[in-house]
Design a protein around this motif. Structure first.
Motif, mmCIF file in Angstrom:
data_model
loop_
_atom_site.group_PDB
_atom_site.id
_atom_site.type_symbol
_atom_site.label_atom_id
_atom_site.label_comp_id
_atom_site.label_asym_id
_atom_site.label_seq_id
_atom_site.Cartn_x
_atom_site.Cartn_y
_atom_site.Cartn_z
ATOM 1 N N THR A 37 -7.836 -9.389 5.421
ATOM 2 C CA THR A 37 -8.416 -9.485 3.856
ATOM 3 C C THR A 37 -7.608 -8.487 3.828
ATOM 4 O OG1 THR A 37 -8.777 -7.023 5.269
ATOM 5 C CG2 THR A 37 -10.593 -8.392 5.455
ATOM 6 N N ASP A 49 -11.491 -0.071 7.714
ATOM 7 C CA ASP A 49 -12.392 0.849 7.495
ATOM 8 C C ASP A 49 -14.472 0.073 8.462
ATOM 9 O OD1 ASP A 49 -14.353 2.770 6.747
ATOM 10 O OD2 ASP A 49 -14.481 1.535 4.952
ATOM 11 N N ILE A 81 -2.949 2.079 -4.483
ATOM 12 C CA ILE A 81 -3.985 0.346 -4.398
ATOM 13 C C ILE A 81 -3.850 -0.519 -5.035
ATOM 14 C CG2 ILE A 81 -6.956 0.226 -4.441
ATOM 15 C CD1 ILE A 81 -7.010 3.587 -3.975
ATOM 16 N N TYR A 104 -7.376 5.581 3.165
ATOM 17 C CA TYR A 104 -7.079 4.858 3.571
ATOM 18 C C TYR A 104 -6.329 4.372 4.852
ATOM 19 C CZ TYR A 104 -9.293 3.824 -1.049
ATOM 20 O OH TYR A 104 -9.349 3.036 -2.451
ATOM 21 N N LEU A 107 -2.377 -8.769 -3.706
ATOM 22 C CA LEU A 107 -3.350 -8.793 -2.470
ATOM 23 C C LEU A 107 -3.105 -10.162 -1.448
ATOM 24 C CD1 LEU A 107 -5.260 -5.651 -1.255
ATOM 25 C CD2 LEU A 107 -3.023 -6.066 -0.833
ATOM 26 N N GLU A 138 -6.358 -6.715 -6.309
ATOM 27 C CA GLU A 138 -7.435 -7.990 -5.408
ATOM 28 C C GLU A 138 -6.109 -8.988 -5.238
ATOM 29 O OE1 GLU A 138 -9.080 -8.063 -2.225
ATOM 30 O OE2 GLU A 138 -9.169 -6.283 -2.768
ATOM 31 N N TRP A 158 0.931 -1.316 -0.065
ATOM 32 C CA TRP A 158 0.475 -0.509 -0.258
ATOM 33 C C TRP A 158 0.936 1.190 0.175
ATOM 34 C CZ3 TRP A 158 -5.577 0.151 -0.117
ATOM 35 C CH2 TRP A 158 -6.085 -1.095 -0.715
ATOM 36 N N HIS A 208 -6.057 -5.317 3.645
ATOM 37 C CA HIS A 208 -6.771 -3.776 3.393
ATOM 38 C C HIS A 208 -6.954 -3.031 4.501
ATOM 39 C CE1 HIS A 208 -8.623 -4.046 -0.595
ATOM 40 N NE2 HIS A 208 -8.742 -5.321 -0.157
ATOM 41 N N PRO A 209 -7.025 -2.062 4.516
ATOM 42 C CA PRO A 209 -6.493 -1.029 5.491
ATOM 43 C C PRO A 209 -8.250 -1.140 6.177
ATOM 44 C CG PRO A 209 -5.687 0.139 3.840
ATOM 45 C CD PRO A 209 -6.420 -0.389 3.450
ATOM 46 N N ILE A 243 -3.937 -1.849 9.426
ATOM 47 C CA ILE A 243 -3.905 -3.217 8.250
ATOM 48 C C ILE A 243 -4.648 -3.910 8.983
ATOM 49 C CG2 ILE A 243 -2.722 -5.205 6.629
ATOM 50 C CD1 ILE A 243 -3.212 -1.975 5.553
ATOM 51 N N ASP A 244 -5.936 -4.616 8.210
ATOM 52 C CA ASP A 244 -6.741 -5.880 8.157
ATOM 53 C C ASP A 244 -5.751 -6.908 7.738
ATOM 54 O OD1 ASP A 244 -8.152 -8.519 9.156
ATOM 55 O OD2 ASP A 244 -10.545 -7.112 8.698
#
Ligand code: ADP
Ligand code: MG
Length: 335
Positions: free
Chosen positions: A256, A261, A128, A248, A134, A131, A119, A258-259, A252-253
């Motif tokens: 996932t 949220d 970004i 963002y 990631l 998927e 990221w 992802h940041p 991070i989770d």
């Protein structure tokens, strides 16, 4: 008679006032830059200690832990990984971190390095990731992998590490220990958002700690009156970036990639233990308000917390009931 006693009373009053003054120690402070942020040490020296020496001690200790943790950041080469596993201080800290990972079901995970890197949070060139990028990276991370590498003493199996989420907490714990060993009984460490209190004010009263407003980091939305505690806040406002109107977060989770949220703006953890407070503030932020409440109520760890959500409602835990003040709406007090 009256006229004879009056001067004595006056002298007695003057003496009390003077001794009162002599006892009052003025704090000394130092500000410096380390771990990518501003650090401030404030201490109330006692008569026997040399204030400048104590400030030097604190600063040197922060710089030392910064260098130590930096040496462990993101390294995957065999030699560097072997150094981490063989260094008693780093391996003890990593062990501690992995215990907290297990207890938070991986919400706190010191192996998130490749995701944080993808990221662009280390380079500052934020992007970004796709998927599929990631999901490939998610296969390479996981605190269990670090656990196995440690158990097998296998440097080849050690994932890349990011101890950033406990770095300031670790620095606070070692600085406090050093100051305490040198006779300092009253100090405030403010290490970039982490506040750690050594003892109380010299007169025995509590320190006042301001909790930063996540929507206006120049202001505070609450205060806590405390002694001898760590007060650590994690929020989406720090080090985040914005693209196409979406913010963002740098947290991070790990499930996932992802940041985070969720409805939280910030989580503040109050605990005796600096490392725990730092790790938990990150983990609870990942868990979100319901997960954080459940984790608190599980009683696994002894801590208190303040949750601030995007609608600016505030939830606290019962241990803070008598030392917490805010002008915001109090949504609830968790038991
Ligand atoms: P800060 O250091 O900004 O006060 P934190 O203590 O919450 O905030 O640490 C966030 C840092 O930890 C991130 O910059 C990243 O390097 C790392 N990190 C991000 N997500 C996680 C996570 N889920 N578990 C452990 N470390 C994380
Ligand atoms: Mg943290």
């Amino acid at each position: 008679m009256k006229s004879r006693i009056a001067p004595f009373i006056f002298i007695l009053f003057l003496l009390t006032a003077l001794t009162g003054c002599a006892k009052k120690t003025e704090p000394v402070r130092r500000e410096f830059f380390s771990m990518d942020t501003v650090m401030q040490v404030i201490l109330y020296p006692d008569r026997d200690s040399d204030p400048a020496k104590m400030l030097d001690l604190a600063e040197q200790e922060v710089l030392r832990t910064d260098a130590l943790l930096t040496s462990a950041m993101g390294t995957a080469e065999r030699d560097s990984a072997a150094k981490i596993l063989n260094d008693s201080e780093l391996s003890a800290l990593l062990n501690r971190a992995l215990l907290i990972s297990a207890d938070t079901d991986g919400a706190f995970d010191p192996t998130v390095w490749p995701i944080v890197d993808a990221w662009g949070f280390y380079s500052g060139s934020h992007r970004i990731p796709k998927e599929d990028e990631l999901s490939a990276l998610l296969q390479t991370i996981g605190w269990e992998k670090a656990r196995s590498a440690m158990n097998a003493s296998d440097p080849d199996a050690l994932p890349k590490l990011d101890l950033g989420a406990i770095g300031k907490g670790y620095a606070a714990s070692t600085v406090k220990e050093k100051l305490h060993e040198n006779g300092v009984t009253s100090a405030i460490l403010s290490l970039g958002g982490n506040v750690s209190l050594l003892g109380s004010r010299p007169d025995g009263s509590d320190f006042t700690v301001g909790i930063r407003d996540p929507e206006d980091p120049a202001a505070y939305f609450a205060t806590l009156s405390l002694s001898d505690k760590a007060v650590v806040t994690s929020g989406s406002y720090e080090r985040s970036f914005e693209q196409d109107g979406v913010r963002y977060s740098h947290i991070i989770d790990p499930k996932t990639g992802h940041p985070v949220d969720n409805s939280l703006l910030s989580v503040t953890v109050v605990a005796d233990d600096d490392i725990l407070a730092d790790a938990l503030s990150t983990a609870l932020f990942v868990m979100g308000p319901d997960g954080a409440a459940q984790f608190y109520q599980s009683g696994l760890y002894d801590f208190d917390m303040i949750l601030m959500e995007k609608d600016r409602s505030v939830t606290i835990t019962q241990g803070l009931k008598n030392c917490f003040e805010t002008a915001e709406t109090l949504k609830g007090i968790l038991k």
